[in-house]
Scaffold this active site. Structure first.
Site, PDB file in Angstrom:
ATOM      1  N   ASP A  43      -3.634  -0.204   0.862  1.00  0.00           N
ATOM      2  CA  ASP A  43      -2.502  -0.986   0.345  1.00  0.00           C
ATOM      3  C   ASP A  43      -2.932  -2.387  -0.082  1.00  0.00           C
ATOM      4  OD1 ASP A  43      -0.803   1.160   1.093  1.00  0.00           O
ATOM      5  OD2 ASP A  43      -0.597   0.333   3.107  1.00  0.00           O
ATOM      6  N   GLU A 210       7.601   5.158  -2.650  1.00  0.00           N
ATOM      7  CA  GLU A 210       7.473   3.916  -1.876  1.00  0.00           C
ATOM      8  C   GLU A 210       6.553   2.941  -2.607  1.00  0.00           C
ATOM      9  OE1 GLU A 210       5.936   5.198   1.872  1.00  0.00           O
ATOM     10  OE2 GLU A 210       4.039   5.904   1.043  1.00  0.00           O
TER      11      GLU A 210
END
Length: 323
Positions: A43, A210
């Site tokens: 991420d 997401e």
């Protein structure tokens, strides 16, 4: 005996011609730009600091930090924080933060991040600031926005954008997908009683979308999001899709006109070759060019999550493409 050994060359060519979205499509995705040094990351959010060096923050540690002089060779720089702020433990037992987002405004760097536990939407987004943007210099300012098990959204995966003089934060994971709220530019926290706007979802449970990230290009806002399953090494099915809107609040449509609130979204990048489960993306600017940062799971290294960076090219009709 395999299919390949039984088909003639003519038959093989004919089969590929009617399967444009499989083997040929996979071959069309570019590999990430080669990087060296500390490549392990999850991420990633990347920025070029005012000092000229690059910083990448990520899930792992107490917000893991990587630094680079040239954007290609990365070194491990420890963590954003020496210790987890005490309030994090309200959301998990380990004080483990996820999916940070770094930006610069008003003379400071702003680092947003999420704290939660796997499979729960009892979650919160926090914020910290720093004058230099370097690990070890961050001051935490507590919660920005939170969600509870009674909500239809999940307050993780934050990303900021300024639009029309206002400050916005997109967020979301599963639980009906991607949402957005307006922030107070002075505090960096959600405005009181701010509406929670709905930007993208899928028609099928568990609404596996997401990690939103919104950027402005030309007359449009572009919503990038990760679809399907992450965090399973070589079994991950993460991929990046995108839609655009003329208003920051949407509706976001793909190139066919299908709303992202109805499962639309153009496929920008998916796994290919050794680069499995591409996602957890963010976009950063460097010397006037847009770059896509993300993680992938390396099929030639036991599924280890690594840093992927590709230049974003914008087509004549205004759609992003990875190069």
């Amino acid at each position: 005996m395999t299919l390949r050994t039984t088909l003639t060359a003519t038959a093989t060519a004919a089969l590929l011609a009617i399967l444009p979205n499989t083997a040929q499509a996979a071959q069309s995705y570019p590999d990430p730009r080669p990087v060296t040094g500390q490549q392990i990351i999850h991420d990633p959010t990347v920025i070029r600091l005012k000092s000229g060096q690059y910083a990448a923050y990520s899930t792992g540690g107490v917000i893991g930090a990587r630094l680079s002089k040239d954007g290609r060779h990365w070194t491990d720089a420890g963590n954003a924080f020496a210790e987890p702020p005490g309030w994090w433990y309200e959301y998990n037992d380990t004080g483990d933060p996820w999916a940070p987002d770094i930006s610069y405004r008003a003379g400071r760097y702003w680092l947003y991040y999420a704290v939660s536990s796997w499979g729960s939407n009892h979650s919160a987004i926090g914020v910290a600031t720093s004058r230099s943007g370097l690990p070890g210099t961050w001051t935490d300012h507590g919660k920005v926005f939170s969600s509870e098990t009674t909500d239809h959204w999940n307050a993780i995966d934050p990303a900021l954008i300024r639009a029309d003089g206002r400050l916005w934060m997109s967020f979301g994971s599963y639980w009906t997908g991607i949402r957005m709220v307006e922030l107070d530019p002075r505090t960096g926290k959600a405005l009181t009683d701010t509406p929670v706007h709905h930007l993208a979802t899928r028609p099928d449970t568990p609404y596996a979308v997401e990690g939103p990230y919104i950027v402005r290009h030309g007359r449009h806002y572009y919503l990038f999001a990760s679809y399907d399953a992450c965090c399973a090494g070589v079994n991950s099915t993460y991929k990046i899709k995108v839609g655009r809107a003329k208003d920051i609040k949407g509706p976001y449509l793909d190139s066919t006109g299908k709303p992202m609130l109805e499962g639309g979204g153009d496929l920008l990048l998916e796994g290919h070759g050794r680069f499995i489960g591409t996602g957890g993306q963010s976009v950063f600017q460097d010397k006037g060019e847009d770059w896509l940062a993300y993680h992938y799971y390396d099929a030639e290294d036991g599924g280890t999550p690594k840093l992927g960076i590709n230049k974003l090219h914008w087509s004549k009709d205004g759609w992003p493409e990875v190069r």
